[in-house]
Scaffold this motif. Structure first.
Motif, mmCIF file in Angstrom:
data_model
loop_
_atom_site.group_PDB
_atom_site.id
_atom_site.type_symbol
_atom_site.label_atom_id
_atom_site.label_comp_id
_atom_site.label_asym_id
_atom_site.label_seq_id
_atom_site.Cartn_x
_atom_site.Cartn_y
_atom_site.Cartn_z
ATOM 1 N N PRO A 13 -11.849 -23.146 42.072
ATOM 2 C CA PRO A 13 -12.423 -23.609 39.830
ATOM 3 C C PRO A 13 -10.946 -22.714 39.888
ATOM 4 O O PRO A 13 -10.568 -21.717 39.901
ATOM 5 C CB PRO A 13 -13.847 -22.662 39.687
ATOM 6 C CG PRO A 13 -14.157 -22.914 41.099
ATOM 7 C CD PRO A 13 -13.693 -22.353 41.895
ATOM 8 N N GLY A 14 -9.836 -22.902 39.132
ATOM 9 C CA GLY A 14 -9.003 -22.654 38.030
ATOM 10 C C GLY A 14 -7.587 -22.446 39.061
ATOM 11 O O GLY A 14 -7.091 -21.548 38.636
ATOM 12 N N ILE A 15 -7.483 -22.454 40.333
ATOM 13 C CA ILE A 15 -6.672 -22.259 41.313
ATOM 14 C C ILE A 15 -5.322 -23.318 40.732
ATOM 15 O O ILE A 15 -5.308 -24.138 39.667
ATOM 16 C CB ILE A 15 -6.456 -22.689 42.636
ATOM 17 C CG1 ILE A 15 -5.431 -22.255 43.169
ATOM 18 C CG2 ILE A 15 -7.150 -24.873 42.915
ATOM 19 C CD1 ILE A 15 -5.996 -22.178 44.933
ATOM 20 N N THR A 16 -3.893 -22.713 40.635
ATOM 21 C CA THR A 16 -3.321 -23.149 40.466
ATOM 22 C C THR A 16 -2.584 -23.868 41.385
ATOM 23 O O THR A 16 -2.729 -23.869 42.691
ATOM 24 C CB THR A 16 -1.903 -22.120 39.555
ATOM 25 O OG1 THR A 16 -1.185 -21.527 41.208
ATOM 26 C CG2 THR A 16 -2.269 -21.335 38.679
ATOM 27 N N TYR A 20 -2.405 -22.588 45.377
ATOM 28 C CA TYR A 20 -2.852 -23.967 46.698
ATOM 29 C C TYR A 20 -1.678 -24.064 47.860
ATOM 30 O O TYR A 20 -2.320 -24.007 49.098
ATOM 31 C CB TYR A 20 -3.027 -25.101 46.006
ATOM 32 C CG TYR A 20 -4.179 -26.029 47.105
ATOM 33 C CD1 TYR A 20 -5.165 -26.140 47.390
ATOM 34 C CD2 TYR A 20 -2.602 -26.531 47.616
ATOM 35 C CE1 TYR A 20 -5.454 -26.836 48.442
ATOM 36 C CE2 TYR A 20 -3.143 -28.038 48.193
ATOM 37 C CZ TYR A 20 -4.504 -27.677 49.122
ATOM 38 O OH TYR A 20 -4.665 -28.525 49.527
ATOM 39 N N LEU A 21 -0.459 -24.113 46.944
ATOM 40 C CA LEU A 21 0.561 -24.567 47.667
ATOM 41 C C LEU A 21 1.045 -23.470 49.423
ATOM 42 O O LEU A 21 1.059 -23.367 50.548
ATOM 43 C CB LEU A 21 1.660 -24.914 47.483
ATOM 44 C CG LEU A 21 1.559 -26.234 46.849
ATOM 45 C CD1 LEU A 21 3.139 -26.949 46.197
ATOM 46 C CD2 LEU A 21 1.521 -27.148 47.912
ATOM 47 N N SER A 22 0.143 -22.411 48.493
ATOM 48 C CA SER A 22 0.765 -20.754 49.380
ATOM 49 C C SER A 22 -0.322 -20.707 50.383
ATOM 50 O O SER A 22 -0.279 -20.308 51.790
ATOM 51 C CB SER A 22 0.820 -19.034 47.891
ATOM 52 O OG SER A 22 1.041 -18.230 48.913
ATOM 53 N N THR A 48 1.216 -25.322 36.806
ATOM 54 C CA THR A 48 -0.596 -26.034 36.823
ATOM 55 C C THR A 48 -1.732 -26.382 37.126
ATOM 56 O O THR A 48 -1.728 -25.735 38.833
ATOM 57 C CB THR A 48 0.746 -27.614 37.838
ATOM 58 O OG1 THR A 48 1.996 -28.140 37.280
ATOM 59 C CG2 THR A 48 0.134 -28.899 37.765
ATOM 60 N N LEU A 49 -2.088 -26.664 36.423
ATOM 61 C CA LEU A 49 -3.901 -26.550 37.701
ATOM 62 C C LEU A 49 -4.759 -27.576 38.042
ATOM 63 O O LEU A 49 -4.528 -28.501 37.605
ATOM 64 C CB LEU A 49 -5.272 -25.805 35.939
ATOM 65 C CG LEU A 49 -5.091 -24.743 35.520
ATOM 66 C CD1 LEU A 49 -5.400 -24.072 34.587
ATOM 67 C CD2 LEU A 49 -4.146 -23.845 36.641
#
Length: 65
Positions: A13-16, A20-22, A48-49
């Motif tokens: 929850p709340g990941i940018t 996420y890409l990292s 960007t969330l």
């Protein structure tokens, strides 16, 4: 759950988008990301969330010739 390139995936929850890409070890200089049908500029990845129900498409650029 979100859809990433057509496959369901659990997210924090709340990941940018940048986090996420990292986490997934994408090289951001070699991809384009589209969230819910809109291309996300690389400059906006940090802010960007990603939310439940989002659709994320990630396209990798491949060199060659």
């Amino acid at each position: 759950m979100i859809l990433v390139n057509g496959k369901e995936e659990k997210i924090q929850p709340g990941i940018t988008l940048a986090a996420y890409l990292s986490e997934k070890q994408y090289r951001t200089n070699r991809i384009a990301a589209e969230l819910n049908g809109q291309i996300v500029p690389k400059s906006a990845y940090e802010n960007t969330l990603i939310k439940e129900g989002d659709r994320l498409e990630i396209v990798s650029f491949v060199g060659g010739g």
